[in-house]
Motif scaffolding. Structure first.
Motif, PDB file in Angstrom:
ATOM      1  N   ASN A  44      74.494 -48.438 -32.835  1.00 43.65           N
ATOM      2  CA  ASN A  44      73.042 -48.613 -32.793  1.00 43.65           C
ATOM      3  C   ASN A  44      72.279 -47.376 -33.280  1.00 43.65           C
ATOM      4  OD1 ASN A  44      74.079 -50.820 -31.460  1.00 43.65           O
ATOM      5  ND2 ASN A  44      73.048 -50.428 -29.522  1.00 43.65           N
ATOM      6  N   GLN A  45      72.961 -46.477 -33.970  1.00 44.53           N
ATOM      7  CA  GLN A  45      72.301 -45.293 -34.528  1.00 44.53           C
ATOM      8  C   GLN A  45      72.206 -45.421 -36.046  1.00 44.53           C
ATOM      9  OE1 GLN A  45      73.990 -41.562 -33.257  1.00 44.53           O
ATOM     10  NE2 GLN A  45      74.089 -42.166 -31.122  1.00 44.53           N
ATOM     11  N   ILE A  46      71.058 -45.045 -36.581  1.00 42.55           N
ATOM     12  CA  ILE A  46      70.835 -45.152 -38.024  1.00 42.55           C
ATOM     13  C   ILE A  46      69.933 -44.005 -38.475  1.00 42.55           C
ATOM     14  CG2 ILE A  46      68.854 -46.711 -37.721  1.00 42.55           C
ATOM     15  CD1 ILE A  46      69.770 -48.161 -40.293  1.00 42.55           C
ATOM     16  N   THR A  47      70.198 -43.472 -39.661  1.00 42.65           N
ATOM     17  CA  THR A  47      69.386 -42.395 -40.225  1.00 42.65           C
ATOM     18  C   THR A  47      68.885 -42.812 -41.597  1.00 42.65           C
ATOM     19  OG1 THR A  47      70.443 -40.557 -39.051  1.00 42.65           O
ATOM     20  CG2 THR A  47      69.480 -40.053 -41.191  1.00 42.65           C
ATOM     21  N   ALA A  48      67.605 -42.584 -41.850  1.00 42.20           N
ATOM     22  CA  ALA A  48      66.998 -42.870 -43.156  1.00 42.20           C
ATOM     23  C   ALA A  48      66.413 -41.580 -43.711  1.00 42.20           C
ATOM     24  CB  ALA A  48      65.908 -43.929 -43.019  1.00 42.20           C
ATOM     25  N   GLU A  49      66.665 -41.340 -45.013  1.00 46.55           N
ATOM     26  CA  GLU A  49      66.190 -40.111 -45.663  1.00 46.55           C
ATOM     27  C   GLU A  49      65.163 -40.441 -46.736  1.00 46.55           C
ATOM     28  OE1 GLU A  49      69.657 -37.391 -46.664  1.00 46.55           O
ATOM     29  OE2 GLU A  49      70.687 -39.276 -46.172  1.00 46.55           O
ATOM     30  N   ALA A  50      64.132 -39.605 -46.798  1.00 47.60           N
ATOM     31  CA  ALA A  50      63.108 -39.735 -47.838  1.00 47.60           C
ATOM     32  C   ALA A  50      62.766 -38.335 -48.344  1.00 47.60           C
ATOM     33  CB  ALA A  50      61.862 -40.414 -47.285  1.00 47.60           C
ATOM     34  N   LEU A  51      62.343 -38.257 -49.596  1.00 47.95           N
ATOM     35  CA  LEU A  51      61.952 -36.986 -50.197  1.00 47.95           C
ATOM     36  C   LEU A  51      60.486 -37.037 -50.585  1.00 47.95           C
ATOM     37  CD1 LEU A  51      65.081 -36.418 -52.473  1.00 47.95           C
ATOM     38  CD2 LEU A  51      64.546 -35.213 -50.365  1.00 47.95           C
ATOM     39  N   ALA A  52      59.822 -35.890 -50.469  1.00 49.50           N
ATOM     40  CA  ALA A  52      58.396 -35.834 -50.773  1.00 49.50           C
ATOM     41  C   ALA A  52      58.025 -34.421 -51.200  1.00 49.50           C
ATOM     42  CB  ALA A  52      57.579 -36.244 -49.549  1.00 49.50           C
ATOM     43  N   ASP A  53      56.827 -34.255 -51.721  1.00 46.31           N
ATOM     44  CA  ASP A  53      56.281 -32.928 -51.960  1.00 46.31           C
ATOM     45  C   ASP A  53      55.710 -32.402 -50.644  1.00 46.31           C
ATOM     46  OD1 ASP A  53      56.890 -32.905 -54.665  1.00 46.31           O
ATOM     47  OD2 ASP A  53      54.990 -33.842 -55.223  1.00 46.31           O
ATOM     48  N   LYS A  54      55.585 -31.089 -50.540  1.00 49.95           N
ATOM     49  CA  LYS A  54      55.041 -30.506 -49.314  1.00 49.95           C
ATOM     50  C   LYS A  54      53.644 -31.030 -49.021  1.00 49.95           C
ATOM     51  CE  LYS A  54      57.510 -26.078 -49.125  1.00 49.95           C
ATOM     52  NZ  LYS A  54      57.370 -24.600 -49.172  1.00 49.95           N
ATOM     53  N   SER A  55      52.887 -31.291 -50.081  1.00 50.03           N
ATOM     54  CA  SER A  55      51.494 -31.712 -49.913  1.00 50.03           C
ATOM     55  C   SER A  55      51.352 -33.201 -49.614  1.00 50.03           C
ATOM     56  CB  SER A  55      50.694 -31.367 -51.171  1.00 50.03           C
ATOM     57  OG  SER A  55      51.264 -32.003 -52.314  1.00 50.03           O
ATOM     58  N   ASP A  56      52.440 -33.957 -49.742  1.00 52.00           N
ATOM     59  CA  ASP A  56      52.372 -35.402 -49.502  1.00 52.00           C
ATOM     60  C   ASP A  56      52.097 -35.704 -48.036  1.00 52.00           C
ATOM     61  OD1 ASP A  56      52.862 -35.867 -52.133  1.00 52.00           O
ATOM     62  OD2 ASP A  56      54.954 -36.466 -51.884  1.00 52.00           O
ATOM     63  N   LYS A  57      51.388 -36.768 -47.822  1.00 48.55           N
ATOM     64  CA  LYS A  57      51.133 -37.221 -46.458  1.00 48.55           C
ATOM     65  C   LYS A  57      52.429 -37.768 -45.854  1.00 48.55           C
ATOM     66  CE  LYS A  57      48.128 -40.298 -43.765  1.00 48.55           C
ATOM     67  NZ  LYS A  57      47.062 -41.344 -43.852  1.00 48.55           N
ATOM     68  N   GLU A  58      52.729 -37.347 -44.639  1.00 48.06           N
ATOM     69  CA  GLU A  58      53.967 -37.785 -44.001  1.00 48.06           C
ATOM     70  C   GLU A  58      53.918 -39.278 -43.693  1.00 48.06           C
ATOM     71  OE1 GLU A  58      55.140 -35.640 -40.567  1.00 48.06           O
ATOM     72  OE2 GLU A  58      55.188 -33.688 -41.573  1.00 48.06           O
ATOM     73  N   VAL A  59      55.055 -39.932 -43.898  1.00 44.01           N
ATOM     74  CA  VAL A  59      55.185 -41.331 -43.512  1.00 44.01           C
ATOM     75  C   VAL A  59      55.618 -41.362 -42.051  1.00 44.01           C
ATOM     76  CG1 VAL A  59      56.378 -43.508 -43.926  1.00 44.01           C
ATOM     77  CG2 VAL A  59      55.831 -41.997 -45.848  1.00 44.01           C
ATOM     78  N   PRO A  60      54.869 -42.005 -41.176  1.00 45.46           N
ATOM     79  CA  PRO A  60      55.235 -42.006 -39.752  1.00 45.46           C
ATOM     80  C   PRO A  60      56.548 -42.741 -39.508  1.00 45.46           C
ATOM     81  CG  PRO A  60      53.414 -43.512 -40.170  1.00 45.46           C
ATOM     82  CD  PRO A  60      53.620 -42.746 -41.433  1.00 45.46           C
ATOM     83  N   PRO A  61      57.313 -42.317 -38.513  1.00 45.10           N
ATOM     84  CA  PRO A  61      58.591 -42.983 -38.202  1.00 45.10           C
ATOM     85  C   PRO A  61      58.450 -44.496 -38.014  1.00 45.10           C
ATOM     86  CG  PRO A  61      58.422 -40.927 -36.995  1.00 45.10           C
ATOM     87  CD  PRO A  61      57.088 -41.136 -37.655  1.00 45.10           C
ATOM     88  N   LYS A  62      57.328 -44.940 -37.453  1.00 46.76           N
ATOM     89  CA  LYS A  62      57.130 -46.373 -37.235  1.00 46.76           C
ATOM     90  C   LYS A  62      57.186 -47.135 -38.556  1.00 46.76           C
ATOM     91  CE  LYS A  62      53.917 -49.741 -35.232  1.00 46.76           C
ATOM     92  NZ  LYS A  62      52.601 -49.940 -34.563  1.00 46.76           N
ATOM     93  N   GLN A  63      56.609 -46.555 -39.618  1.00 45.14           N
ATOM     94  CA  GLN A  63      56.613 -47.211 -40.924  1.00 45.14           C
ATOM     95  C   GLN A  63      58.027 -47.284 -41.490  1.00 45.14           C
ATOM     96  OE1 GLN A  63      54.063 -48.694 -42.961  1.00 45.14           O
ATOM     97  NE2 GLN A  63      55.990 -49.338 -43.907  1.00 45.14           N
ATOM     98  N   ILE A  64      58.800 -46.201 -41.313  1.00 51.28           N
ATOM     99  CA  ILE A  64      60.188 -46.200 -41.782  1.00 51.28           C
ATOM    100  C   ILE A  64      60.992 -47.258 -41.042  1.00 51.28           C
ATOM    101  CG2 ILE A  64      62.294 -44.826 -41.979  1.00 51.28           C
ATOM    102  CD1 ILE A  64      60.107 -43.979 -43.918  1.00 51.28           C
ATOM    103  N   LEU A  65      60.770 -47.370 -39.745  1.00 51.74           N
ATOM    104  CA  LEU A  65      61.468 -48.376 -38.944  1.00 51.74           C
ATOM    105  C   LEU A  65      61.121 -49.781 -39.438  1.00 51.74           C
ATOM    106  CD1 LEU A  65      63.418 -48.245 -36.525  1.00 51.74           C
ATOM    107  CD2 LEU A  65      61.454 -48.623 -35.031  1.00 51.74           C
ATOM    108  N   GLU A  66      59.863 -50.011 -39.757  1.00 47.58           N
ATOM    109  CA  GLU A  66      59.441 -51.316 -40.281  1.00 47.58           C
ATOM    110  C   GLU A  66      60.091 -51.588 -41.641  1.00 47.58           C
ATOM    111  OE1 GLU A  66      55.195 -51.160 -40.341  1.00 47.58           O
ATOM    112  OE2 GLU A  66      54.999 -51.391 -38.149  1.00 47.58           O
ATOM    113  N   ASP A  67      60.231 -50.537 -42.455  1.00 52.19           N
ATOM    114  CA  ASP A  67      60.908 -50.702 -43.748  1.00 52.19           C
ATOM    115  C   ASP A  67      62.358 -51.141 -43.548  1.00 52.19           C
ATOM    116  OD1 ASP A  67      58.596 -49.903 -44.983  1.00 52.19           O
ATOM    117  OD2 ASP A  67      59.300 -47.897 -45.530  1.00 52.19           O
ATOM    118  N   LEU A  68      63.041 -50.543 -42.583  1.00 52.12           N
ATOM    119  CA  LEU A  68      64.440 -50.886 -42.320  1.00 52.12           C
ATOM    120  C   LEU A  68      64.563 -52.321 -41.809  1.00 52.12           C
ATOM    121  CD1 LEU A  68      65.660 -47.547 -40.651  1.00 52.12           C
ATOM    122  CD2 LEU A  68      66.007 -48.296 -43.007  1.00 52.12           C
TER     123      LEU A  68
END
Length: 458
Positions: free
Chosen positions: A353-377
């Protein structure tokens, strides 16, 4: 007794320290962080669940002495490691999964676009001499597949570029499989891959076809290992650090090199920011070369380098994952910033039941909240929509993936060559040498470099 200084406490540095110590040398290992292991260290969430910092699944190198240090004897391997004879991966593109390969299937594109694209691919029947990623891709795959397949992967990994011809042709985009595609049916692919020019740009439809090719070429598919411990890769790092300490290597953490002193063509002293001076007969360097050059007051080749920031999202759920067979997956779909996913429970039942998702961004990019990543999965079909989140950890690591511009590549090469020529008693290895990307290749290079240096000294 001669004294060796190892700079960098990642796995390559630990291997170097162990090998040098076995040769009867006194070894001091210098690491700037508070612990060795680098990105192979695990992190914990509030419930003390361990997560790896990305997908790290080591393989046997085939060198007995090296494998014995890394993984133990055959008995210890059976006791402490899970054997993974085949890494199971897949890719998500056009909102569909392919669980056979990480290579993008062009047939998922709209029919008219696919037909135009495959026509361009087939008409390009000569090798490309292009050195930048856009021209190379257009020469081999064609402009349509560059725009619809390769460019979106570049954007996901390195961000949108003003000019894609400033990126080198050989970079992690190739490693991640974006310059090789699935374009026709299985029989046509097998036939075309008999020709080198098509073999280089067409991927196999199924893993068994890839295995058959390895067998035909006399290449043995590596065996992969993963710790049985619920600590994951942290258990491996801890074991290697203990082995190095037990054999007598002195490890100094939270130390920064302030200067390197030379006598003629040899480095003789390593000075730390604490004021401590360490005498040195041999220096193994696995940190970025420009740091050593600056420590010797040498002019470095400095360019403006853009680094990506890694956002790593670790989730622990109350229900099993819906994908029960994949070890890790690639997401090439533009619908989500996620590019790689690790499914721990499919190779270690203690991490269900453990899962890790990785994303890359520029320092200036707005962070994607964990809730959105969970919804993507959930949208990708990896997580049950009725799952409850028990705990999570969001890591932000700056200065990870460098954007592979020609300036950056040339700077890496120049700094490496300058450092190599600066002294007779220095070994430069590790990923920062710019020669290798995969961990196994880095470790074999470390082993060979030290063995070669020590044999020359006798």
């Amino acid at each position: 007794m001669s004294k060796c200084v190892v700079v960098g406490g990642g796995v390559a540095g630990l291997v170097a320290a162990y090998l040098l110590n076995k040769q009867g040398r006194k070894v001091v290992l210098i690491e700037q962080s508070d612990q060795c292991g680098g990105l192979l260290n695990s992190v914990t969430d509030d419930d003390e669940n361990y997560f790896d910092q990305g997908t790290h699944i080591p393989n046997l190198t085939g060198i007995d002495e090296l494998d014995n240090f890394l993984f133990g004897s055959e008995v210890e391997q059976k006791e402490n490691w899970l054997c993974i004879p085949q890494l199971k991966t897949g890719n998500y593109f056009a909102k569909k999964w392919d669980y056979e390969t990480q290579t993008i299937d062009t047939r998922k594109l709209p029919l008219a676009l696919y037909e135009q694209g495959v026509g361009q691919l087939l008409s390009r029947n000569s090798d490309s001499s292009a050195t930048n990623i856009q021209d190379y891709s257009e020469d081999t795959l064609g402009p349509i597949f560059f725009e619809s397949l390769v460019k979106p992967v570049i954007d996901k990994l390195y961000g949108e570029q003003r000019d894609y011809t400033t990126l080198t042709a050989k970079n992690s985009v190739n490693y991640f499989g974006a310059t090789r595609v699935i374009a026709l049916d299985e029989a046509a692919t097998e036939k075309l891959k008999e020709l080198p020019v098509y073999d280089a740009k067409l991927g196999y439809h199924k893993h068994k076809n890839y295995q058959e090719r390895l067998y035909k070429d006399g290449i043995k598919e590596p065996s992969y290992l993963y710790p049985k411990s619920s600590k994951g890769m942290q258990a491996w790092v801890d074991d290697l650090v203990n082995k190095v300490k037990q054999c007598g290597v002195e490890i100094k953490t939270q130390c920064i090199i302030s200067s390197l002193h030379k006598n003629k063509s040899r480095i003789t002293e390593v000075r730390l920011n604490s004021g401590e001076v360490i005498s040195c007969d041999l220096l193994y360097w696995s940190a970025p070369p420009f740091i050593a050059l600056k420590a010797m007051n040498m002019q470095t080749d400095s360019v403006s380098v853009t680094f990506r920031t890694a956002h790593i999202y670790h989730f622990c759920l109350d229900k099993p994952l819906k994908d029960k067979h994949s070890h890790y997956l690639w997401n090439w779909d533009e619908s989500s910033r996620v590019f790689r996913i690790t499914l721990y429970g499919n190779f270690n039942s203690r991490k269900q039941n453990q899962i890790t998702a990785e994303a890359l961004a520029d320092k200036s990019d707005k962070e994607v909240p964990p809730k959105q990543i969970l919804e993507d999965l959930i949208k990708m079909g990896l997580i049950d929509a009725n799952s409850n989140l028990l705990s999570y950890k969001h890591q932000v690591i700056h200065n990870t993936f460098p954007v592979p511009t020609f300036e950056f590549e040339q700077s890496v090469i120049k700094n490496y060559d300058m450092l190599k020529e600066s002294a007779d008693n220095i070994i430069i290895s590790g990923r920062f040498s710019g020669k290798y990307w995969l961990l196994g290749d880095v470790l074999v290079d470390t082993y060979n470099a030290i063995s070669h240096t020590l044999s020359d000294s006798h």
